[in-house]
Design a protein around this motif. Sequence first.
Motif, short mmCIF file in Angstrom:
data_model
loop_
_atom_site.label_atom_id
_atom_site.label_comp_id
_atom_site.label_asym_id
_atom_site.label_seq_id
_atom_site.Cartn_x
_atom_site.Cartn_y
_atom_site.Cartn_z
N LEU A 191 33.59 -47.84 10.01
CA LEU A 191 33.61 -46.63 10.83
C LEU A 191 34.52 -46.74 12.05
O LEU A 191 34.79 -45.74 12.71
CB LEU A 191 32.18 -46.29 11.26
CG LEU A 191 31.28 -45.79 10.12
CD1 LEU A 191 29.82 -45.74 10.55
CD2 LEU A 191 31.74 -44.43 9.62
N GLY A 192 35.01 -47.92 12.31
CA GLY A 192 35.97 -48.10 13.39
C GLY A 192 37.40 -48.25 12.89
O GLY A 192 38.30 -48.46 13.70
N LEU A 193 37.61 -48.13 11.59
CA LEU A 193 38.94 -48.28 11.01
C LEU A 193 39.57 -46.92 10.72
O LEU A 193 38.86 -45.95 10.42
CB LEU A 193 38.86 -49.10 9.72
CG LEU A 193 38.39 -50.55 9.85
CD1 LEU A 193 38.29 -51.20 8.47
CD2 LEU A 193 39.35 -51.35 10.73
N PRO A 194 40.90 -46.83 10.73
CA PRO A 194 41.59 -45.56 10.47
C PRO A 194 41.74 -45.26 8.98
O PRO A 194 42.84 -45.04 8.47
CB PRO A 194 42.95 -45.78 11.13
CG PRO A 194 43.20 -47.25 10.95
CD PRO A 194 41.84 -47.91 11.10
N VAL A 195 40.61 -45.25 8.26
CA VAL A 195 40.64 -44.93 6.84
C VAL A 195 40.36 -43.46 6.65
O VAL A 195 39.86 -42.77 7.54
CB VAL A 195 39.63 -45.79 6.05
CG1 VAL A 195 39.99 -47.26 6.16
CG2 VAL A 195 38.21 -45.55 6.53
N GLY A 196 40.68 -42.95 5.45
CA GLY A 196 40.57 -41.52 5.20
C GLY A 196 39.20 -41.03 4.83
O GLY A 196 38.84 -39.88 5.11
N TYR A 197 38.41 -41.89 4.17
CA TYR A 197 37.11 -41.45 3.68
C TYR A 197 36.16 -42.63 3.71
O TYR A 197 36.51 -43.74 3.31
CB TYR A 197 37.24 -40.92 2.24
CG TYR A 197 35.93 -40.57 1.58
CD1 TYR A 197 35.39 -39.30 1.68
CD2 TYR A 197 35.21 -41.53 0.84
CE1 TYR A 197 34.19 -38.97 1.07
CE2 TYR A 197 34.01 -41.22 0.23
CZ TYR A 197 33.50 -39.94 0.35
OH TYR A 197 32.30 -39.62 -0.23
N ILE A 198 34.93 -42.38 4.17
CA ILE A 198 33.87 -43.39 4.13
C ILE A 198 32.60 -42.71 3.63
O ILE A 198 32.10 -41.77 4.25
CB ILE A 198 33.59 -43.99 5.53
CG1 ILE A 198 34.88 -44.53 6.15
CG2 ILE A 198 32.55 -45.10 5.44
CD1 ILE A 198 34.74 -44.92 7.62
N GLY A 199 32.10 -43.17 2.50
CA GLY A 199 30.87 -42.62 1.94
C GLY A 199 29.92 -43.73 1.57
O GLY A 199 30.34 -44.84 1.22
N ALA A 200 28.63 -43.44 1.66
CA ALA A 200 27.63 -44.46 1.36
C ALA A 200 26.52 -43.85 0.50
O ALA A 200 26.04 -42.74 0.78
CB ALA A 200 27.04 -45.05 2.64
N MET A 201 26.13 -44.57 -0.53
CA MET A 201 25.10 -44.13 -1.46
C MET A 201 23.71 -44.45 -0.91
O MET A 201 23.53 -45.41 -0.17
CB MET A 201 25.31 -44.78 -2.82
CG MET A 201 24.29 -44.41 -3.88
SD MET A 201 24.73 -45.08 -5.52
CE MET A 201 25.97 -43.87 -6.00
N GLY A 202 22.75 -43.63 -1.30
CA GLY A 202 21.36 -43.88 -0.91
C GLY A 202 20.61 -42.57 -0.73
O GLY A 202 21.21 -41.51 -0.55
N SER A 203 19.29 -42.65 -0.78
CA SER A 203 18.46 -41.47 -0.57
C SER A 203 18.54 -41.04 0.89
O SER A 203 19.05 -41.75 1.75
CB SER A 203 17.01 -41.78 -0.92
OG SER A 203 16.47 -42.72 -0.01
#
Length: 388
Positions: free
Chosen positions: A286-298
């Motif tokens: 979350l501190g990196l300049p990436v385009g998309y961050i998604g996480a699986m889970g309920s």
Amino acid sequence: MLNIADTLHSWCREARPFALATVVGVRGSAPLPVGTSVAVDEDGNAVGSISGGCVEGAVYDLCRQVLDDQGAPQRAWFGYSDDDAFAVGLTCGGELDILVQRFNPATQPHLGAALADVVEGRPVAVAQVVEGPEELVGAMLCVDAAGGIRPGPLTGAARREVGAQAWALLRAGRTARAEVGGDAETCPERLAVLVHVHASRPRMLIFGAVDFAAALSRAGSFLGYHVTVCDARPVFATEARFPHADEVVVDWPHRYLAETTVDARTAVCVLTHDAKFDIPLLSLALGLPVGYIGAMGSRRTHEERLRRLREAGVTNEQMSRLRAPIGLDLGARTPEETAVSITAEIIAQANRGTGLPLTRRTGPIHRDSVEEALTDTTGPRPAYASLS
């Protein structure tokens, strides 16, 4: 032109005018692809090749003429000669469409900035207008990896449409020719642009060697991503389980992410839903300049995840970038359906799409207008990107 970027960059730094001859179209068999260039400076120095030798002399002469005339860009076709295969023509039987134009780095600094990106290894796209109104032919527009459009000669609707096309091809890591405009609602001028792209394939980093990762790696590969699957458990992280991944890495996710290369096109997909992996990994991501961050889970898992991330010092602004639960609401259940859900969200975010059914939208289907995309609040939009 990127085949001779080093020399062109040097000429730009020296403010040395030059003529650039670029292959903008190919018919049949040709020795070199669209986008290949030759350049000639005012002292007669030449660099590059566009045909393996068979039309170089004629192209060199045309470059010198354009330099001397200091006029509008010139077009030339070179094809196979039945009378003399070794005269000016292509002995391979193909045809080349060549655009020759003059550059003065002192008055056209946008190209020099883009070439600096190429030389220094940063992703960049240079869109070159090859067909359209006479005053626009030869105009160039440069887009960086975050979608930022550099100042240049194109303005208004043409700038927005060409910029959107260049950014799309930059994300795909592909040089190509494309048609834009010709629509009163977007851009009245119909333009053909050649987008020169300097970039590797975008990366999809999948953390968690689970069944969903196998399906997602296949979908990511289909979309053109360089796919990496990473897991700390060697019994699960095997090439046999992930045949569609470009690489399978056995390492702690956060440690691998800290050491690998990412950019604004990178998609990070966290499928582990295990706090000992998720928290250090997401705290870093979350501190990196990436385009998309998604996480699986309920949703319950996600609420607990957010609590742990706050305790780890992640700010609310950083957490606003996290897509969790991961994916769009498609009612997906199987790994394959879930992979479609995740990749659909990645596409929507990259393209400033709403994720809504097209039947619930009005206006053009392809929302290439940058201003419209950036002011639309009905759907996901990456926080890092700027097309202005």
